[in-house]
Write a protein that holds these residues in place. Structure first.
Motif, PDB file in Angstrom:
ATOM      1  N   SER A 260     -77.147 -13.274  49.263  1.00 54.59           N
ATOM      2  CA  SER A 260     -77.097 -12.655  47.970  1.00 54.59           C
ATOM      3  C   SER A 260     -77.739 -11.381  48.046  1.00 54.59           C
ATOM      4  O   SER A 260     -77.369 -10.749  46.809  1.00 54.59           O
TER       5      SER A 260
ATOM      6  N   TRP B 258     -72.198 -16.460  53.904  1.00 55.41           N
ATOM      7  CA  TRP B 258     -71.462 -15.305  53.918  1.00 55.41           C
ATOM      8  C   TRP B 258     -69.985 -15.300  53.413  1.00 55.41           C
ATOM      9  O   TRP B 258     -69.673 -14.352  52.834  1.00 55.41           O
TER      10      TRP B 258
ATOM     11  N   ARG C 183     -70.359 -15.341  49.684  1.00 53.97           N
ATOM     12  CA  ARG C 183     -70.707 -14.152  49.359  1.00 53.97           C
ATOM     13  C   ARG C 183     -69.475 -13.085  49.307  1.00 53.97           C
ATOM     14  O   ARG C 183     -69.264 -12.433  48.211  1.00 53.97           O
TER      15      ARG C 183
END
Length: 282
Positions: free
Chosen positions: A34, A87, A90
């Motif tokens: 994040s 990831w 994200r």
């Protein structure tokens, strides 16, 4: 001749590499996905994690590393897989592709999807560790359950015991056992009888033997009573008038009429009917 890996580890090679990297600050991967707000960098860190996973998967194929090293490598691979998933989430949040949907699945050397338990997966030699091999063995299928119709096919007269005596073996055994039981019962009865005779007087024994004997006095009294009963039936005299069946039925009908009149008729109507009966002499 020295190999390329040995050449790279010489002091001169390390010094040359340090000169080339001088003035450059090596960027480290963020601890939390994040913290990254740029899509290209997120893609870069994801590729870096995939490279580390590939190296460790290649290392764990060697079964000679030992049980503890293999377990550590397998834990590190699973940790990197979880980080890669963070990831990918994200990247999707930043507007990138959804790798969880379109990305290739994790396959083993046989081309099968890597199995696991609640997200934990085993790679290479880790699948042959003690306690792990049983997880990959498939349980045998239970035998098919028979239907009621299939069970009824094997049921015949022999199932209910109707043919037990056809073989000629059971009946002689039962007869022999029956004789043995009877002999034992008779022997027990004789022993008990002798014990009673030894412990009681002869008079009590004679009374026990003649228990069904009938005295002459008793027989005379019973015959006299029977004769008196027969004579009484012939000479029956009724001192009270006994109504016949027809008279009883008429009395019941009159009683029923009175009950209905009292229930549904008024007092005036009842008085008029009484007057009419008195005039008519009824």
């Amino acid at each position: 001749m020295a190999r390329n890996a040995e050449k790279a580890m010489t002091a001169l090679a390390r010094f040359r590499q340090a000169q080339l990297e001088e003035g450059k600050v090596k960027e480290r991967r963020p601890f939390l996905a994040s913290e990254c707000n740029e899509l290209p960098k997120a893609e870069k860190w994801r590729r870096q994690i995939i490279g580390e996973i590939s190296k460790k998967v290649a290392q764990i194929q060697n079964a000679g590393l030992g049980e503890f090293r293999i377990r550590d490598l397998n834990d590190e691979i699973n940790k990197l897989l979880r980080e890669k998933g963070h990831w990918e989430v994200r990247i999707r949040e930043l507007g990138g592709p959804d790798y969880a949907r379109v990305g290739p699945k994790m396959l083993d050397h046989e081309g099968k999807e890597v199995p696991g338990n609640r997200g934990y997966k085993y790679f290479g030699a880790a699948k042959d560790l003690p306690g792990v091999r049983e997880l990959f063995e498939k349980e045998p299928l239970p035998p098919p359950r028979k239907t009621r119709a299939e069970l009824m096919k094997a049921i015949d007269a022999e199932y209910y015991g109707y043919r037990d005596e056809d073989d000629g073996v059971l009946e002689p055994l039962e007869q022999e056992h029956e004789k043995q039981v009877i002999a034992e019962a008779m022997e027990k009865w004789k022993v008990e009888r002798e014990a009673r005779l030894a412990g009681s007087d002869k008079e009590e024994e004679e009374e026990e033997i003649n228990i069904y004997a009938v005295n002459d006095d008793e027989s005379d009294e019973e015959s006299g009573k029977e004769k008196e009963g027969e004579e009484g039936q012939q000479k029956f005299i009724a001192h009270v008038p006994v109504p016949s069946q027809q008279e009883i039925e008429e009395a019941l009908v009159r009683r029923k009429k009175m009950e209905l009149l009292q229930k549904y008729a008024s007092e005036t109507l009842m008085a008029q009917s009484e007057d009419a009966k008195r005039l008519l002499g009824l």
